[in-house]
Write a protein that holds these residues in place. Structure first.
Motif, PDB file in Angstrom:
ATOM      1  N   THR A  14       0.809  -1.215   0.000  1.00  0.00           N
ATOM      2  CA  THR A  14       0.000   0.000   0.000  1.00  0.00           C
ATOM      3  C   THR A  14       0.848   1.274   0.000  1.00  0.00           C
ATOM      4  O   THR A  14       0.311   2.367   0.029  1.00  0.00           O
ATOM      5  CB  THR A  14      -0.947   0.045   1.216  1.00  0.00           C
ATOM      6  N   CYS A  16       3.528   4.004  -1.595  1.00  0.00           N
ATOM      7  CA  CYS A  16       4.047   4.571  -2.846  1.00  0.00           C
ATOM      8  C   CYS A  16       5.572   4.475  -2.809  1.00  0.00           C
ATOM      9  O   CYS A  16       6.191   4.909  -1.832  1.00  0.00           O
ATOM     10  CB  CYS A  16       3.599   6.022  -2.957  1.00  0.00           C
ATOM     11  N   LYS A  21       4.669   6.755   1.545  1.00  0.00           N
ATOM     12  CA  LYS A  21       3.462   6.897   2.358  1.00  0.00           C
ATOM     13  C   LYS A  21       2.365   6.061   1.721  1.00  0.00           C
ATOM     14  O   LYS A  21       2.512   5.582   0.602  1.00  0.00           O
ATOM     15  CB  LYS A  21       3.030   8.365   2.420  1.00  0.00           C
ATOM     16  N   GLU A  22       1.255   5.895   2.452  1.00  0.00           N
ATOM     17  CA  GLU A  22       0.138   5.152   1.882  1.00  0.00           C
ATOM     18  C   GLU A  22      -0.315   5.856   0.596  1.00  0.00           C
ATOM     19  O   GLU A  22      -0.445   7.086   0.561  1.00  0.00           O
ATOM     20  CB  GLU A  22      -1.014   5.073   2.874  1.00  0.00           C
ATOM     21  N   ARG A  23      -0.516   5.071  -0.454  1.00  0.00           N
ATOM     22  CA  ARG A  23      -0.860   5.646  -1.762  1.00  0.00           C
ATOM     23  C   ARG A  23      -2.188   6.377  -1.730  1.00  0.00           C
ATOM     24  O   ARG A  23      -3.132   5.959  -1.068  1.00  0.00           O
ATOM     25  CB  ARG A  23      -0.952   4.543  -2.818  1.00  0.00           C
ATOM     26  N   THR A  24      -2.254   7.470  -2.483  1.00  0.00           N
ATOM     27  CA  THR A  24      -3.502   8.179  -2.735  1.00  0.00           C
ATOM     28  C   THR A  24      -3.716   8.185  -4.233  1.00  0.00           C
ATOM     29  O   THR A  24      -2.761   8.362  -4.991  1.00  0.00           O
ATOM     30  CB  THR A  24      -3.460   9.630  -2.205  1.00  0.00           C
ATOM     31  N   ASN A  25      -4.931   7.966  -4.682  1.00  0.00           N
ATOM     32  CA  ASN A  25      -5.227   7.911  -6.118  1.00  0.00           C
ATOM     33  C   ASN A  25      -4.262   6.957  -6.827  1.00  0.00           C
ATOM     34  O   ASN A  25      -3.514   7.355  -7.712  1.00  0.00           O
ATOM     35  CB  ASN A  25      -5.170   9.294  -6.755  1.00  0.00           C
ATOM     36  N   SER A  26      -4.296   5.704  -6.437  1.00  0.00           N
ATOM     37  CA  SER A  26      -3.375   4.694  -6.967  1.00  0.00           C
ATOM     38  C   SER A  26      -3.341   4.715  -8.490  1.00  0.00           C
ATOM     39  O   SER A  26      -4.382   4.695  -9.147  1.00  0.00           O
ATOM     40  CB  SER A  26      -3.780   3.305  -6.490  1.00  0.00           C
ATOM     41  N   CYS A  37       1.331   6.872  -5.978  1.00  0.00           N
ATOM     42  CA  CYS A  37       0.348   7.944  -5.815  1.00  0.00           C
ATOM     43  C   CYS A  37       0.319   8.693  -7.143  1.00  0.00           C
ATOM     44  O   CYS A  37       1.377   8.939  -7.744  1.00  0.00           O
ATOM     45  CB  CYS A  37       0.793   8.967  -4.767  1.00  0.00           C
ATOM     46  N   SER A  71     -10.875   2.729  -1.959  1.00  0.00           N
ATOM     47  CA  SER A  71      -9.900   3.794  -2.251  1.00  0.00           C
ATOM     48  C   SER A  71     -10.602   5.058  -2.674  1.00  0.00           C
ATOM     49  O   SER A  71     -11.750   5.094  -2.967  1.00  0.00           O
ATOM     50  CB  SER A  71      -8.921   3.370  -3.334  1.00  0.00           C
TER      51      SER A  71
END
Length: 71
Positions: A14, A16, A21-26, A37, A71
């Motif tokens: 999960t 990037c 960090k945790e992905r946003t908008n994979s 991200c 997501s």
């Protein structure tokens, strides 16, 4: 793991590879298959025209938005 279950801690799956960090908008990069991200990979490919992990040549048109559960 079932899609309706969330892991208790973050995993490498999960994160990037650019910002760690945790992905946003994979978003996948078609030339390598790595997932980032969207803001991270867009900026990187715009500036360097390569995959940040493999170094393969890349273009913005190679970005593929992923629609993942939760997501």
């Amino acid at each position: 793991m079932f899609y309706d279950q969330k892991p208790e801690s973050q995993t490498v799956d999960t994160l990037c590879p650019i910002c760690m960090k945790e992905r946003t908008n994979s978003t996948a990069l078609a030339v390598s298959g790595f997932v980032f991200c969207y803001p991270c990979v867009y900026k990187y490919v715009s500036q360097h025209a390569t995959c940040p992990v493999t170094g393969f040549p890349a273009k913005i048109s190679h970005l593929i938005r992923l629609y993942l559960p939760n997501s």
